[in-house]
Write an enzyme that holds these catalytic residues in place. Structure first.
Site, PDB file in Angstrom:
ATOM      1  N   GLU A 314       0.749  -1.181   0.016  1.00  0.00           N
ATOM      2  CA  GLU A 314       0.052   0.191   0.033  1.00  0.00           C
ATOM      3  C   GLU A 314       0.868   1.412   0.130  1.00  0.00           C
ATOM      4  O   GLU A 314       0.606   2.047   0.768  1.00  0.00           O
ATOM      5  CB  GLU A 314      -0.859   0.094   1.347  1.00  0.00           C
TER       6      GLU A 314
HETATM    7  C1  TNX Z   1      -4.790  -4.084   4.664  1.00  0.00           C
HETATM    8  S1  TNX Z   1      -3.124  -6.599   4.423  1.00  0.00           S
HETATM    9  C2  TNX Z   1      -3.326  -3.761   4.997  1.00  0.00           C
HETATM   10  C3  TNX Z   1      -3.181  -3.343   6.603  1.00  0.00           C
HETATM   11  C4  TNX Z   1      -4.547  -3.128   7.169  1.00  0.00           C
HETATM   12  C5  TNX Z   1      -5.517  -4.175   6.799  1.00  0.00           C
HETATM   13  C6  TNX Z   1      -6.798  -4.352   7.552  1.00  0.00           C
HETATM   14  C7  TNX Z   1      -1.897  -5.273   4.084  1.00  0.00           C
HETATM   15  C8  TNX Z   1      -0.596  -5.984   3.410  1.00  0.00           C
HETATM   16  N1  TNX Z   1      -2.240  -4.040   4.385  1.00  0.00           N
HETATM   17  O1  TNX Z   1      -2.542  -2.203   6.888  1.00  0.00           O
HETATM   18  O2  TNX Z   1      -4.219  -3.252   8.543  1.00  0.00           O
HETATM   19  O3  TNX Z   1      -5.731  -4.081   5.322  1.00  0.00           O
HETATM   20  O4  TNX Z   1      -7.345  -5.351   7.203  1.00  0.00           O
END
Ligand code: TNX
Length: 502
Positions: A314
């Site tokens: 992300e």
């Molecule tokens: C996505 S999974 C994220 C996390 C959040 C999560 C909540 C991922 C690699 N990144 O930063 O906490 O969703 O479900």
């Protein structure tokens, strides 16, 4: 004729008193279900003294003590003398990773394994037999269990950044994971809301970056001593810790601690909300790589397992080439310190070194890209394996961006066939993450884990006979539920805060 009901009643009462010994080992409430169970028709009386026998010098004395403690707590009387025998044998059967066996005859129980983790898992099998049997039953069924896991990596991830959990809580979770034969605990040690591992070269990471959490609570962090103790506790129970430092995004806590990590040289404010994607290290700055090199060297030195997880998810503020260049540099730093990298599936957009593992959570193209480069995958599909997803619309804790995940959803999936072109050899294993935006303490953790963690354990450990059994919603799940309902007895006994699904 008129005495028939009375006769039946008497007959009933008599058989009840006798308490018929269970005779079918294959019906035992084992989770994950073992590879092979060969029942015979006998029974072993539990209420007798078992003489413990083992090969001194071959089996670690701490492992013997732990296994004895587990079994004693589960109701077995163990001593250096006794009529019946409890034998622990390591290295006598096929030497192979985690191959293990449990044999029960009328007066002897034998745990055998190729290696120490196999021995621990054989002991957990016996422990489950004892913990899940009704109190009125005084026998174990005789027979033979031969077992080995389907996947080498069976993990659980705890996000200790969004909310911090003290070492005692982590140890409690390690106990649960070991019972269900997990072998990796991934700790998400840094994110926007907190940096949770002491780094001696950069003390402000924890002094400042560890000082709060989601909602503005006091946060906290693990000293290096805590971290070493956690690893030792975990390793004794067959579990290796994987430390994650999420880079280059999800780094606000670091950016608040060291101003130099920002492109504008200004420290960020601490963050206690739950947005994602807004932060990044300044990837063009030499200082950032010196920082990472020093930090990773320290972490590598105190990490006993083979992996360091570098996050990589992300990142919404960098160009593709900035992102790829950064991941490639961090990967070479991790290799320099003799560790292998794991990263969220996005890292497969960059060039990965041999042995790097991509953790598939959301993007099938990334999983394919990793495999095309010859790298393996850990499967954590958010729609089945994210234990922070709510069970249903009435669940108070958790999130729902990937949908609701009830027990059947956590059970009815398989990594093979999930992403086109991904073959069995491409799959290192499975991991269930628990993100902690809404999770504040052990009670919350238990509620989100149980019963779903048991479902994940079976997906990760047991081979599934797709030919013989109906897969989705079919009798595999029905049988799993039958076994799991018997685990509730133990969960009630230890006052586990599990989600009642039935
Ligand atoms: C996505 S999974 C994220 C996390 C959040 C999560 C909540 C991922 C690699 N990144 O930063 O906490 O969703 O479900």
């Amino acid at each position: 004729m008129k005495y028939l009901p009375l006769l039946l009643l008497l007959l009933c009462a008599c058989t009840k008193k006798e308490s018929i010994p269970p005779t079918d080992l294959s019906q035992a409430a084992l989770v994950p279900i073992p590879a092979e169970m060969i029942p015979d028709s006998g029974a072993l009386m539990i209420n007798q003294v078992f003489r413990l026998e083992y090969q001194p010098g071959i089996i670690d004395s701490q492992v013997i003590d732990l296994i004895s403690q587990w079994l004693t707590d589960a109701g077995l009387q163990i001593s250096s003398e006794g009529e019946a025998r409890l034998s622990l044998e390591q290295g006598k059967i096929d030497v192979g990773v985690d191959i293990n066996g449990l044999e029960i005859s009328e007066n002897e129980i034998t745990l055998s394994a190729g290696d120490v983790s196999g021995l621990i898992h054989a002991a957990q099998t016996l422990r489950q037999l004892l913990l899940t049997k009704p109190d009125s039953v005084r026998y174990l069924p005789t027979g033979k269990i031969s077992d080995s896991p389907r996947f080498a990596y069976r993990g659980f991830m705890l996000d200790v950044s969004r909310h911090f959990f003290p070492p005692e809580t982590v140890m409690q979770i390690i106990d649960y994971l070991s019972l269900y034969k997990f072998n990796y605990l991934h700790l998400h040690l840094s994110d926007d809301q907190g940096w949770r591992l002491e780094i001696k070269a950069y003390p402000r990471l924890t002094e400042i970056g560890g000082s709060t959490e989601v909602g503005g609570g006091p946060g906290g962090f693990y000293t290096q001593e805590d971290y070493l103790a956690l690893q030792e506790y975990a390793l004794l129970r067959g579990i290796t810790i994987v430390p994650e430092f999420d880079l280059p995004g999800h780094t606000n806590a670091a950016l608040a601690s060291y101003a130099e990590l920002n492109c504008d040289g200004k420290a960020r404010e601490l963050y206690t909300g739950t947005d994602v994607g807004f932060s990044s290290l300044c990837v063009g700055k030499e200082y950032v790589y010196e920082f990472l090199d020093t930090m990773l060297a320290e972490v590598a030195q105190i990490t006993k397992g083979p992996y360091i997880h570098i996050g990589g998810d992300e990142v919404h503020t960098l160009s593709q080439s900035e992102y790829n260049g950064f991941i490639e540099q961090v990967a070479s730093l991790v290799s320099k310190h003799d560790k292998k990298i794991i990263g969220w599936d996005e890292i497969a957009q960059a060039e990965l070194p041999d042995g790097a593992v991509a953790q598939y959570w959301n993007f099938a193209e990334n999983a394919k890209a990793a495999v095309a480069q010859g790298n393996q995958l850990i499967f954590s599909p958010a729609t089945h394996a994210y234990l922070d997803m709510k069970y249903d619309s009435t669940t108070e804790l958790g999130l729902s961006w990937a949908g609701y995940t009830d027990l059947a959803d956590a059970y009815n999936w398989d990594p093979l066939g999930m992403v086109e072109g991904v073959e069995a050899d491409d799959i290192l294993g499975i991991e269930a993450p628990l993100w902690s935006e809404t999770i504040e303490d052990l009670d919350d953790i238990e509620y989100m884990l149980f019963p779903r963690i048991a479902a994940i354990s079976e997906v990760a450990w047991s081979s599934r006979d797709f030919e013989a059994k109906t897969y989705a919603g079919g009798n595999l799940f029905t049988d799993f539920e039958r076994r799991l309902l018997l685990h509730q007895k133990y969960w009630d006994e230890i006052e586990l805060n599990y989600h009642k699904w039935k």
